[in-house]
Enzyme design. Structure first.
Site, mmCIF file in Angstrom:
data_model
loop_
_atom_site.group_PDB
_atom_site.id
_atom_site.type_symbol
_atom_site.label_atom_id
_atom_site.label_comp_id
_atom_site.label_asym_id
_atom_site.label_seq_id
_atom_site.Cartn_x
_atom_site.Cartn_y
_atom_site.Cartn_z
ATOM 1 N N HIS A 67 0.828 -1.204 0.000
ATOM 2 C CA HIS A 67 0.000 0.000 0.000
ATOM 3 C C HIS A 67 0.863 1.254 0.000
ATOM 4 O O HIS A 67 1.890 1.299 0.663
ATOM 5 C CB HIS A 67 -0.946 0.007 1.215
ATOM 6 C CG HIS A 67 -2.091 -0.913 1.043
ATOM 7 N ND1 HIS A 67 -3.325 -0.481 0.630
ATOM 8 C CD2 HIS A 67 -2.186 -2.249 1.174
ATOM 9 C CE1 HIS A 67 -4.133 -1.520 0.528
ATOM 10 N NE2 HIS A 67 -3.458 -2.600 0.852
ATOM 11 N N PRO A 68 0.424 2.272 -0.729
ATOM 12 C CA PRO A 68 1.181 3.527 -0.767
ATOM 13 C C PRO A 68 0.905 4.366 0.474
ATOM 14 O O PRO A 68 -0.085 4.167 1.169
ATOM 15 C CB PRO A 68 0.595 4.222 -2.003
ATOM 16 C CG PRO A 68 -0.832 3.757 -2.026
ATOM 17 C CD PRO A 68 -0.782 2.312 -1.562
ATOM 18 N N GLN A 88 -8.048 7.994 -2.597
ATOM 19 C CA GLN A 88 -7.389 9.067 -1.844
ATOM 20 C C GLN A 88 -7.994 10.430 -2.197
ATOM 21 O O GLN A 88 -8.221 11.260 -1.312
ATOM 22 C CB GLN A 88 -5.880 9.052 -2.096
ATOM 23 C CG GLN A 88 -5.190 7.882 -1.418
ATOM 24 C CD GLN A 88 -3.702 8.095 -1.258
ATOM 25 O OE1 GLN A 88 -3.232 9.222 -1.088
ATOM 26 N NE2 GLN A 88 -2.951 7.003 -1.297
ATOM 27 N N ALA A 123 -9.773 4.614 2.796
ATOM 28 C CA ALA A 123 -10.004 6.044 2.541
ATOM 29 C C ALA A 123 -11.443 6.328 2.162
ATOM 30 O O ALA A 123 -11.984 7.382 2.522
ATOM 31 C CB ALA A 123 -9.051 6.538 1.448
#
Length: 174
Positions: A67-68, A88, A123
């Site tokens: 995951h970023p 996001q 998110a």
């Protein structure tokens, strides 16, 4: 697509379509493909969850590492996956004030230093204020607690991504 269409997909198509329901982890969908036919979307989701749950802790951490960072350089350079970019942006991560961006960067770094994997939160189920609050609070958790919490969030993300790809089952008509 409906579940019958999902079940009829050849391996390559299945992995291409579902390969990012768990961020950058097509190996998971590759593994569950052999469990077809799935009776419904819930069964497909359960197969993915069971695969994740069966992994050793190091495998679960590997999923989290895929995951970023939220509001990180990948968001700003537009190198996120399409799904992550949309998620996001929907939470306002692409519209942080300079103070929020500074806090997010600092907390992301603290979190990764403490746990060895990035902070993961669904998110789509949160806004930027709650994400910042959660990141700050979760930095204080124990590693095992945070690993489990991160995997719970991965499963929420997977659930929403699957819902975007597969028609939910129609209710039975009596």
């Amino acid at each position: 697509m409906d579940i019958a269409t999902v079940n009829a997909l050849p391996y390559e198509d299945f992995v291409n379509i579902f390969g990012n329901v768990v961020e950058k982890c097509p190996i998971i969908t590759a593994a569950v493909w052999s469990g077809r036919p799935f009776v419904n979307l819930t069964a497909l989701e359960a197969a993915i969850s069971e695969f994740i749950d069966a992994l050793p802790e190091s495998g679960k951490e590997g999923i989290l590492r895929c995951h970023p960072d939220l509001a990180g350089r990948d968001l700003h350079s537009r190198t996120l996956t399409r799904e992550s970019q949309e998620e996001q942006a929907g939470a306002g991560m692409d519209a942080l004030s300079s103070a929020e961006a500074s806090s997010m960067a600092r907390l992301n770094e603290q979190y990764k230093e403490r746990f060895g994997f990035p902070f993961v939160i669904c998110a789509r189920m949160n806004d930027k204020a709650n994400i910042l609050r959660q990141l700050s609070a979760r930095c204080r958790n124990e590693r095992a607690v945070e690993r489990a919490r991160g995997i719970e969030e991965v499963k929420k993300i997977c659930h929403l991504r699957l819902q975007g790809l597969v028609l939910t089952d129609a209710p039975n008509k009596l």
